[in-house]
Design a protein around this motif. Sequence first.
Motif, PDB file in Angstrom:
ATOM      1  N   ILE A   1       0.856  -1.182   0.000  1.00  0.00           N
ATOM      2  CA  ILE A   1       0.000   0.000   0.000  1.00  0.00           C
ATOM      3  C   ILE A   1       0.896   1.236   0.000  1.00  0.00           C
ATOM      4  N   SER A   2       0.541   2.227  -0.819  1.00  0.00           N
ATOM      5  CA  SER A   2       1.349   3.436  -0.913  1.00  0.00           C
ATOM      6  C   SER A   2       1.098   4.348   0.282  1.00  0.00           C
ATOM      7  N   TYR A   3       2.171   4.805   0.925  1.00  0.00           N
ATOM      8  CA  TYR A   3       2.090   5.699   2.076  1.00  0.00           C
ATOM      9  C   TYR A   3       3.022   6.893   1.869  1.00  0.00           C
ATOM     10  N   GLY A   4       2.757   7.960   2.599  1.00  0.00           N
ATOM     11  CA  GLY A   4       3.692   9.065   2.676  1.00  0.00           C
ATOM     12  C   GLY A   4       4.402   9.013   4.018  1.00  0.00           C
ATOM     13  N   LEU A   5       5.121  10.077   4.339  1.00  0.00           N
ATOM     14  CA  LEU A   5       5.749  10.195   5.653  1.00  0.00           C
ATOM     15  C   LEU A   5       5.502  11.614   6.157  1.00  0.00           C
ATOM     16  N   PHE A   6       4.933  11.713   7.352  1.00  0.00           N
ATOM     17  CA  PHE A   6       4.453  12.990   7.865  1.00  0.00           C
ATOM     18  C   PHE A   6       4.848  13.161   9.332  1.00  0.00           C
ATOM     19  N   ILE A   7       4.852  14.410   9.788  1.00  0.00           N
ATOM     20  CA  ILE A   7       4.952  14.690  11.216  1.00  0.00           C
ATOM     21  C   ILE A   7       3.618  15.284  11.645  1.00  0.00           C
ATOM     22  N   ILE A   8       2.953  14.586  12.568  1.00  0.00           N
ATOM     23  CA  ILE A   8       1.672  15.029  13.100  1.00  0.00           C
ATOM     24  C   ILE A   8       1.929  15.745  14.417  1.00  0.00           C
ATOM     25  N   THR A   9       1.383  16.950  14.565  1.00  0.00           N
ATOM     26  CA  THR A   9       1.595  17.718  15.790  1.00  0.00           C
ATOM     27  C   THR A   9       0.259  18.115  16.414  1.00  0.00           C
TER      28      THR A   9
ATOM     29  N   SER B   1     -13.036  13.801   2.400  1.00  0.00           N
ATOM     30  CA  SER B   1     -14.093  14.392   1.575  1.00  0.00           C
ATOM     31  C   SER B   1     -13.631  15.738   1.029  1.00  0.00           C
ATOM     32  N   SER B   2     -14.348  16.217  -0.004  1.00  0.00           N
ATOM     33  CA  SER B   2     -13.988  17.493  -0.622  1.00  0.00           C
ATOM     34  C   SER B   2     -14.945  18.617  -0.246  1.00  0.00           C
ATOM     35  N   GLU B   3     -16.121  18.287   0.280  1.00  0.00           N
ATOM     36  CA  GLU B   3     -17.084  19.319   0.677  1.00  0.00           C
ATOM     37  C   GLU B   3     -17.861  18.860   1.898  1.00  0.00           C
ATOM     38  N   PRO B   4     -17.501  19.304   3.108  1.00  0.00           N
ATOM     39  CA  PRO B   4     -16.334  20.156   3.382  1.00  0.00           C
ATOM     40  C   PRO B   4     -15.041  19.365   3.238  1.00  0.00           C
ATOM     41  N   VAL B   5     -13.933  20.070   3.119  1.00  0.00           N
ATOM     42  CA  VAL B   5     -12.651  19.378   2.990  1.00  0.00           C
ATOM     43  C   VAL B   5     -12.278  18.784   4.341  1.00  0.00           C
ATOM     44  N   THR B   6     -12.175  17.466   4.383  1.00  0.00           N
ATOM     45  CA  THR B   6     -11.775  16.783   5.607  1.00  0.00           C
ATOM     46  C   THR B   6     -10.624  15.837   5.309  1.00  0.00           C
ATOM     47  N   ILE B   7      -9.768  15.652   6.301  1.00  0.00           N
ATOM     48  CA  ILE B   7      -8.652  14.717   6.188  1.00  0.00           C
ATOM     49  C   ILE B   7      -8.682  13.775   7.378  1.00  0.00           C
ATOM     50  N   GLY B   8      -8.061  12.621   7.215  1.00  0.00           N
ATOM     51  CA  GLY B   8      -8.005  11.639   8.289  1.00  0.00           C
ATOM     52  C   GLY B   8      -6.569  11.270   8.611  1.00  0.00           C
ATOM     53  N   ILE B   9      -6.320  10.953   9.880  1.00  0.00           N
ATOM     54  CA  ILE B   9      -5.015  10.468  10.314  1.00  0.00           C
ATOM     55  C   ILE B   9      -5.237   9.273  11.235  1.00  0.00           C
ATOM     56  N   SER B  10      -4.233   8.421  11.343  1.00  0.00           N
ATOM     57  CA  SER B  10      -4.298   7.258  12.224  1.00  0.00           C
ATOM     58  C   SER B  10      -3.148   7.331  13.215  1.00  0.00           C
ATOM     59  N   ILE B  11      -3.475   7.351  14.519  1.00  0.00           N
ATOM     60  CA  ILE B  11      -2.468   7.521  15.567  1.00  0.00           C
ATOM     61  C   ILE B  11      -2.642   6.431  16.628  1.00  0.00           C
TER      62      ILE B  11
ATOM     63  N   ILE C   1     -12.689   7.667  15.651  1.00  0.00           N
ATOM     64  CA  ILE C   1     -13.118   6.289  15.440  1.00  0.00           C
ATOM     65  C   ILE C   1     -12.069   5.356  16.043  1.00  0.00           C
ATOM     66  N   ALA C   2     -12.471   4.521  16.992  1.00  0.00           N
ATOM     67  CA  ALA C   2     -11.556   3.537  17.568  1.00  0.00           C
ATOM     68  C   ALA C   2     -11.321   2.431  16.544  1.00  0.00           C
ATOM     69  N   ALA C   3     -10.042   2.092  16.337  1.00  0.00           N
ATOM     70  CA  ALA C   3      -9.696   1.084  15.328  1.00  0.00           C
ATOM     71  C   ALA C   3      -8.552   0.227  15.852  1.00  0.00           C
ATOM     72  N   GLY C   4      -8.873  -0.731  16.716  1.00  0.00           N
ATOM     73  CA  GLY C   4      -7.848  -1.629  17.253  1.00  0.00           C
ATOM     74  C   GLY C   4      -6.836  -0.863  18.085  1.00  0.00           C
ATOM     75  N   THR C   5      -5.569  -0.963  17.706  1.00  0.00           N
ATOM     76  CA  THR C   5      -4.501  -0.303  18.462  1.00  0.00           C
ATOM     77  C   THR C   5      -4.459   1.201  18.212  1.00  0.00           C
ATOM     78  N   HIS C   6      -5.168   1.677  17.188  1.00  0.00           N
ATOM     79  CA  HIS C   6      -5.100   3.070  16.779  1.00  0.00           C
ATOM     80  C   HIS C   6      -6.465   3.758  16.881  1.00  0.00           C
ATOM     81  N   ASP C   7      -6.416   5.079  16.818  1.00  0.00           N
ATOM     82  CA  ASP C   7      -7.626   5.889  16.674  1.00  0.00           C
ATOM     83  C   ASP C   7      -7.532   6.643  15.356  1.00  0.00           C
ATOM     84  N   LEU C   8      -8.647   6.672  14.632  1.00  0.00           N
ATOM     85  CA  LEU C   8      -8.736   7.493  13.433  1.00  0.00           C
ATOM     86  C   LEU C   8      -9.349   8.831  13.825  1.00  0.00           C
ATOM     87  N   PHE C   9      -8.669   9.912  13.453  1.00  0.00           N
ATOM     88  CA  PHE C   9      -9.189  11.250  13.693  1.00  0.00           C
ATOM     89  C   PHE C   9      -9.557  11.866  12.351  1.00  0.00           C
TER      90      PHE C   9
END
Length: 202
Positions: free
Chosen positions: A12-20, A39-49, A124-132
């Motif tokens: 799976i293709s991934y990037g590399l980011f610093i989340i603050t 989504s694009s309207e409204p613009v939303t993004i997701g992260i997994s931490i 969203i709780a997702a096993g060891t991680h949370d999706l924000f």
Amino acid sequence: MSSINTKALPKISYGLFIITSRKGGRFNGQVANTVFQVSSEPVTIGISINRNNLTNEFIKDSKLFAVSILARDTPLALIGRFGFNSGRQVDKFEKLDYQLGSTGLPYITDHSVAYLEAEVVQEIAAGTHDLFIGRLTGAEILKEGAPMTYADYHTIKTGGIPKTDVPIIKEVKTMKRWRCKVCGYVHEGELPPERCPVCKAP
């Protein structure tokens, strides 16, 4: 019944980011490879931490997060600072160049091609991680250049050169190679460093 070969997952293709994020007057950040537009309207993004990480705690407290999109030439020392240290023991922002966005969150300036800011609208709780899931509140291009991928990072830390459309000429030298047993970083030189410059292990 189909089999499950987990070796398919790194394809799976991934990037590399610093989340603050922040909690009160404190900042924290970490390396992550999962950031995506929802989504694009409204613009939303997701992260997994990972839910055990301090950054997760800060995001839940402030309901805010920022994403620094790392450039392909980001030094391993910066990735190591945010990827192999805990904010519970060290201040990752000490003596580091950064700026504050409109939400008061820090983003990395020297080695990022762009940054994003978001306000959490769903967890969203997702096993060891949370999706924000966050509504985008700010975004800027910081410099031209290609972003680093997760595959680039693994190539670089083992002493290789990422593939690119632009030919790269590298001077060939006969050097010894020393591999860190903890993070896999490869050092070239006559002698190994006392500590790994990425994860700080002896």
